[in-house]
Design a protein around this motif. Structure first.
Motif, short mmCIF file in Angstrom:
data_model
loop_
_atom_site.label_atom_id
_atom_site.label_comp_id
_atom_site.label_asym_id
_atom_site.label_seq_id
_atom_site.Cartn_x
_atom_site.Cartn_y
_atom_site.Cartn_z
N GLY A 53 0.81 -1.21 0.00
CA GLY A 53 0.00 0.00 0.00
C GLY A 53 0.85 1.26 0.00
N LEU A 54 1.96 1.25 0.75
CA LEU A 54 2.84 2.42 0.78
C LEU A 54 3.48 2.65 -0.58
CD1 LEU A 54 4.60 2.00 4.25
CD2 LEU A 54 2.85 3.67 3.62
N TYR A 58 2.97 5.92 -2.88
CA TYR A 58 4.17 6.65 -3.32
C TYR A 58 4.21 6.78 -4.84
CZ TYR A 58 9.11 7.67 -4.13
OH TYR A 58 10.30 8.23 -4.56
N SER A 59 3.71 5.77 -5.55
CA SER A 59 3.74 5.78 -7.01
C SER A 59 2.63 6.63 -7.60
CB SER A 59 3.65 4.35 -7.55
OG SER A 59 4.70 3.54 -7.05
N LEU A 60 1.45 6.59 -7.00
CA LEU A 60 0.29 7.26 -7.59
C LEU A 60 0.11 8.69 -7.11
CD1 LEU A 60 -2.43 4.45 -7.55
CD2 LEU A 60 -0.97 5.18 -9.43
N ILE A 64 -1.50 11.75 -9.25
CA ILE A 64 -2.77 12.36 -8.84
C ILE A 64 -2.61 13.87 -8.68
CG2 ILE A 64 -4.48 12.44 -6.99
CD1 ILE A 64 -3.95 9.46 -6.53
N TRP A 65 -1.51 14.28 -8.06
CA TRP A 65 -1.25 15.72 -7.89
C TRP A 65 -1.16 16.41 -9.25
CZ3 TRP A 65 2.42 19.13 -9.53
CH2 TRP A 65 2.48 20.37 -8.88
N LEU A 66 -0.48 15.77 -10.20
CA LEU A 66 -0.32 16.36 -11.53
C LEU A 66 -1.66 16.48 -12.25
CD1 LEU A 66 1.85 17.34 -13.57
CD2 LEU A 66 1.91 15.01 -14.45
#
Length: 320
Positions: A53-54, A58-60, A64-66
């Motif tokens: 999950g971490l 960390y990957s997504l 998502i922010w972008l």
């Protein structure tokens, strides 16, 4: 003196035999079912689930922010929470402004990047497939030395070779040209090593010997027999080299001065630096939108080529 008939035993009675056999047939599947059920019960690890999950977050999270901030105007970028939408949905406006800003230079940078990927990454994949197949299936003097050189080249980072490459290309007058980016991209030591290791087990030696006995030449054997078996490895190397070339920043930075030959990475960085120059225009909204547009082709490529990996895994399970 008369003898009495032997007493009948349970095994001599047809009814008892059929009953016992039927009972065995009924009980056997139950035992087999219990063994199968106990052997395939999944074991769940809380620690492994948390770590997965971490890694997923960390990957997504940057993606998502972008995606969220590409929908905001430049004023809303600094006046709203970064991980949530603002009042004005400006995604389509930002896309239009990105494609038309500065005379539509973003489209030119996109075409340059596609050119570098097609020629550089495509050529690197082709050379890796040819070299890996030859190193895996042919014996020649100096093969161990070649293996040592390939392993050593994998361990050397590309940034360490950028300056010597620049000095060499400047001597022959190829700097500030597309060839200064394409030619170094043709060499992929990791791709060559990956295809080498993959070809050793993916192509049986008996299959090649049978083709040669039937009169097939080496080129025809490679194209008709070896190349289809190398499909999953070829797709993997192609994706690795494509991503490396698409995201290449340092080599074009020292090789190119003309903005008309910039890739997307260098062009978006130039837009980002405008805010810190005297009289420069801050276009952070266009930088974020351009970054989002630049990763869309990579996502599409991964989705389209995923089935080749799945077919390779299925073929490996059948062979096993």
């Amino acid at each position: 003196m008369s003898t009495s008939a032997p007493a009948s035993t349970p095994s001599s009675r047809p009814g008892a035999t059929s009953t016992r056999t039927a009972g065995a047939r009924v009980r056997a599947p139950r035992r087999a079912g219990r063994r199968a059920g106990s052997g395939t019960a999944p074991r769940r690890s809380v620690v492994l689930t948390l770590l997965t999950g971490l890694v997923l977050v960390y990957s997504l999270l940057p993606l998502i922010w972008l995606a969220i901030n590409a929908t905001k105007t430049q004023a809303d970028l600094f006046g709203s929470f970064g991980l949530w939408f603002s009042g004005d949905f400006a995604l389509f406006t930002n896309i239009a402004d990105t494609l038309t800003y500065d005379g539509g230079i973003f489209g030119r940078w996109l075409l340059n990047t596609v050119l570098y990927v097609v020629l550089g990454a495509g050529g690197a994949t082709l050379l890796a497939v040819l070299g890996g197949y030859a190193l895996a299936k042919f014996d020649f003097p100096g093969k161990r030395a070649v293996f040592a050189v390939v392993i050593g080249a994998v361990a050397v980072p590309g940034t360490a070779l950028a300056v010597p490459t620049f000095l060499m290309f400047s001597e022959v007058g190829l700097t500030n040209t597309p060839w200064s980016v394409i030619i170094p991209s043709l060499i992929s030591p990791f791709g060559l090593y990956l295809m080498w290791v993959f070809a050793v087990d993916a192509i049986p030696d008996e299959l090649l010997e049978a083709a040669r006995i039937d009169g097939s030449g080496e080129l025809r054997t490679f194209v008709r027999i070896a190349l289809p078996l190398l499909g999953p490895g070829t797709v993997t190397v192609a994706l690795f080299t494509m991503v490396a070339t698409w995201n290449n920043y340092f080599l074009p930075l020292i090789m190119l001065k003309n903005p008309d030959w910039y890739p997307l990475t260098l062009g978006l960085d130039a837009w980002n630096d405008q805010a810190s120059t005297a009289g420069g225009e801050a276009v952070f909204d266009l930088v974020i939108t351009g970054s989002l547009l630049s990763i869309v082709p990579l996502i599409i490529a991964f989705l389209l080529l995923q089935r080749f990996w799945q077919s390779g895994l299925a073929a490996g399970s059948v062979k096993g």
